[in-house]
Design a protein around this motif. Sequence first.
Motif: not given
Length: 173
Positions: A33-40, A61-65, A106-109, A112-117
């Motif tokens: 979902e991050f990858k899809m939304q971050a592309q915007n 900053q809206r990405l988390a939501g 996180s990183d689109i590419s 391994d860098k993706h980390q959430v809480a």
Amino acid sequence: MQKRVIILCYRKIIDIRSAKQWDKLVFESTYLEFKMQAQNFSQGTAYTSYAELLRNVPNAQRLAGMVTPSLTGYIQQLGSIMPDVLNNIGRRFLTFSKFQLEIINSDISDKDKHQVAVNFYSEPLFWHDTIDNYLLISAQQAENQLNVENNCISTNLMQLQPYINITSLQYHN
């Protein structure tokens, strides 16, 4: 005697090294979902990391939501019981009323860098005592269910552990 009512927050960090099945599912879902939304936000830029987007792209900053809905089904699987938090006899007991997703990195590419809480917030609890590094607590509604014959309520003894915080404290007469 004043009663102390607390709300606890448990911060569950999930990344590529997470071993539990639920954590892995949350990791995969939130990353996709991050990858899809971050592309915007990254379209037409060279920015691929969450930190770069936050620094350079308005409203990033809206990405988390925007990623949070990918987590909803997994949260429902928990049945309002916090994961990983056990009482002194090894049972999950702590209910939560709300949660909040936080993107740490996180990183689109680079997956391994993706980390959430996931921050879980408990229902209000009575904090009766602290014994060594244990909290003696009971559900706030337990007082309403007080057994009048023997004047007792159901309690839980919970060891303090990393990533648990008292986020709210109120005193009541």
